[in-house]
Motif scaffolding. Structure first.
Motif, PDB file in Angstrom:
ATOM      1  N   GLN A  10       1.044  -1.107  -0.037  1.00 41.80           N
ATOM      2  CA  GLN A  10      -0.007   0.018  -0.043  1.00 41.80           C
ATOM      3  C   GLN A  10       0.898   1.104  -0.135  1.00 41.80           C
ATOM      4  O   GLN A  10       0.574   2.162  -0.765  1.00 41.80           O
ATOM      5  CB  GLN A  10      -0.913  -0.111   1.516  1.00 41.80           C
ATOM      6  CG  GLN A  10      -1.784   1.213   1.220  1.00 41.80           C
ATOM      7  CD  GLN A  10      -2.925   1.430   0.344  1.00 41.80           C
ATOM      8  OE1 GLN A  10      -3.414   0.356  -0.165  1.00 41.80           O
ATOM      9  NE2 GLN A  10      -3.092   2.750  -0.289  1.00 41.80           N
ATOM     10  N   LYS A  11       1.911   1.209   0.934  1.00 44.85           N
ATOM     11  CA  LYS A  11       2.898   2.294   0.987  1.00 44.85           C
ATOM     12  C   LYS A  11       3.559   2.725  -0.191  1.00 44.85           C
ATOM     13  O   LYS A  11       3.646   3.651  -0.661  1.00 44.85           O
ATOM     14  CB  LYS A  11       3.449   2.183   2.215  1.00 44.85           C
ATOM     15  CG  LYS A  11       4.365   3.437   2.487  1.00 44.85           C
ATOM     16  CD  LYS A  11       5.264   3.438   3.973  1.00 44.85           C
ATOM     17  CE  LYS A  11       6.498   2.476   3.744  1.00 44.85           C
ATOM     18  NZ  LYS A  11       7.317   2.299   5.074  1.00 44.85           N
ATOM     19  N   LYS A  12       4.338   1.638  -0.750  1.00 44.37           N
ATOM     20  CA  LYS A  12       5.252   1.739  -1.709  1.00 44.37           C
ATOM     21  C   LYS A  12       4.544   1.748  -3.057  1.00 44.37           C
ATOM     22  O   LYS A  12       5.250   2.310  -4.019  1.00 44.37           O
ATOM     23  CB  LYS A  12       6.354   0.768  -1.628  1.00 44.37           C
ATOM     24  CG  LYS A  12       7.095   0.904  -0.441  1.00 44.37           C
ATOM     25  CD  LYS A  12       8.262  -0.197  -0.412  1.00 44.37           C
ATOM     26  CE  LYS A  12       9.204   0.072   0.806  1.00 44.37           C
ATOM     27  NZ  LYS A  12      10.165  -1.111   1.016  1.00 44.37           N
ATOM     28  N   LYS A  15      -0.394   3.606  -2.763  1.00 44.73           N
ATOM     29  CA  LYS A  15      -0.536   4.969  -2.557  1.00 44.73           C
ATOM     30  C   LYS A  15      -0.184   6.121  -3.314  1.00 44.73           C
ATOM     31  O   LYS A  15      -0.662   6.710  -3.914  1.00 44.73           O
ATOM     32  CB  LYS A  15      -0.265   5.100  -0.979  1.00 44.73           C
ATOM     33  CG  LYS A  15      -0.481   6.570  -0.362  1.00 44.73           C
ATOM     34  CD  LYS A  15      -0.109   6.672   0.856  1.00 44.73           C
ATOM     35  CE  LYS A  15      -0.435   8.014   1.334  1.00 44.73           C
ATOM     36  NZ  LYS A  15      -0.221   8.130   2.829  1.00 44.73           N
ATOM     37  N   PRO A  16       1.136   5.907  -3.892  1.00 43.42           N
ATOM     38  CA  PRO A  16       1.647   6.697  -5.097  1.00 43.42           C
ATOM     39  C   PRO A  16       0.570   6.689  -6.411  1.00 43.42           C
ATOM     40  O   PRO A  16       0.767   7.634  -7.125  1.00 43.42           O
ATOM     41  CB  PRO A  16       3.150   6.347  -5.387  1.00 43.42           C
ATOM     42  CG  PRO A  16       3.541   5.560  -4.277  1.00 43.42           C
ATOM     43  CD  PRO A  16       2.210   5.006  -3.478  1.00 43.42           C
ATOM     44  N   LEU A  17       0.095   5.563  -6.659  1.00 46.18           N
ATOM     45  CA  LEU A  17      -0.665   5.339  -7.703  1.00 46.18           C
ATOM     46  C   LEU A  17      -2.323   5.797  -7.521  1.00 46.18           C
ATOM     47  O   LEU A  17      -3.098   5.942  -8.299  1.00 46.18           O
ATOM     48  CB  LEU A  17      -0.789   3.929  -8.249  1.00 46.18           C
ATOM     49  CG  LEU A  17       0.490   3.294  -8.787  1.00 46.18           C
ATOM     50  CD1 LEU A  17       0.381   1.888  -9.010  1.00 46.18           C
ATOM     51  CD2 LEU A  17       0.915   3.893 -10.021  1.00 46.18           C
ATOM     52  N   SER A  18      -2.438   6.429  -6.259  1.00 38.22           N
ATOM     53  CA  SER A  18      -3.922   7.084  -5.793  1.00 38.22           C
ATOM     54  C   SER A  18      -4.804   6.063  -5.554  1.00 38.22           C
ATOM     55  O   SER A  18      -5.915   6.120  -6.009  1.00 38.22           O
ATOM     56  CB  SER A  18      -4.385   8.311  -6.500  1.00 38.22           C
ATOM     57  OG  SER A  18      -3.221   9.294  -6.399  1.00 38.22           O
ATOM     58  N   GLN A  19      -4.275   4.523  -5.401  1.00 36.11           N
ATOM     59  CA  GLN A  19      -5.201   3.525  -5.247  1.00 36.11           C
ATOM     60  C   GLN A  19      -5.386   2.957  -3.860  1.00 36.11           C
ATOM     61  O   GLN A  19      -4.277   3.066  -2.933  1.00 36.11           O
ATOM     62  CB  GLN A  19      -4.665   2.296  -6.062  1.00 36.11           C
ATOM     63  CG  GLN A  19      -4.871   2.636  -7.562  1.00 36.11           C
ATOM     64  CD  GLN A  19      -4.497   1.631  -8.470  1.00 36.11           C
ATOM     65  OE1 GLN A  19      -4.401   0.421  -8.292  1.00 36.11           O
ATOM     66  NE2 GLN A  19      -4.196   1.962  -9.830  1.00 36.11           N
TER      67      GLN A  19
END
Length: 172
Positions: A10-12, A15-19
């Motif tokens: 989720q973090k790596k 989350k950067p993909l906004s998912q």
């Protein structure tokens, strides 16, 4: 262990993909590398199925998206054989992808999540075939948020009852 991997994914990656990552299972895809099949939801409420390669560089964990599909393109999930305990299943998009989950339980967890997200976001007629409906339905006694812990607890309860009954003396 899996909750730590989920947090890391989720973090790596997500989350950067906004998912938001809802579920992931480990799949047997390559002998030398570790792969995960993930189900996520974008900010636009699109459900995505993503195959992720997991590898290490030194002490750092790395994740790479190798395949990405939209749930809208998924036509069917085929569990191969509902009567046997096997981890094999097919995802039918324009092309059929034959996969092997790490376990039969993870195969069912993946199918339940896809089915749940389909009902929540798409409401399309998604075919899920060759799965035992007892383990697929959320209203089933066997289903829970704790995945297979309830199943294990119920089996232990029945085994304990059998032991108690076998130790009871029979009236003459």
């Amino acid at each position: 262990m899996s909750s730590l991997v989920k947090e890391d994914l989720q973090k790596k990656l997500f989350k950067p993909l906004s998912q938001h990552l809802y579920e992931f299972i480990e799949i047997e895809f390559s002998v030398q590398d570790r792969y995960y099949l993930c189900v996520s939801v974008t900010k636009n409420e699109e459900v995505k199925i993503i195959m992720v390669k997991h590898y290490r560089i030194g002490l750092d964990e790395k994740y790479e998206v190798t395949k990405k599909w939209s749930l809208n393109d998924l036509q069917m999930i085929d569990g191969k054989e509902a009567d046997t305990d096997n981890p094999f299943f097919d995802l039918h998009f324009k092309k059929v992808y034959s996969l092997e989950a790490y376990s039969c339980a993870s195969k069912y967890a993946f199918a339940r999540t896809v089915n749940k997200l389909n009902h929540a976001y798409l409401k399309k007629d998604l075919q899920i075939v060759n799965f035992d409906s007892t383990y697929m339905n959320d209203d089933s006694i066997w289903s829970s948020n704790n995945k297979d812990c309830l199943v294990l607890l119920r089996i232990c309860f029945y085994a304990f009852n059998l032991v108690c009954l076998s130790l009871c003396p029979l009236p003459l």
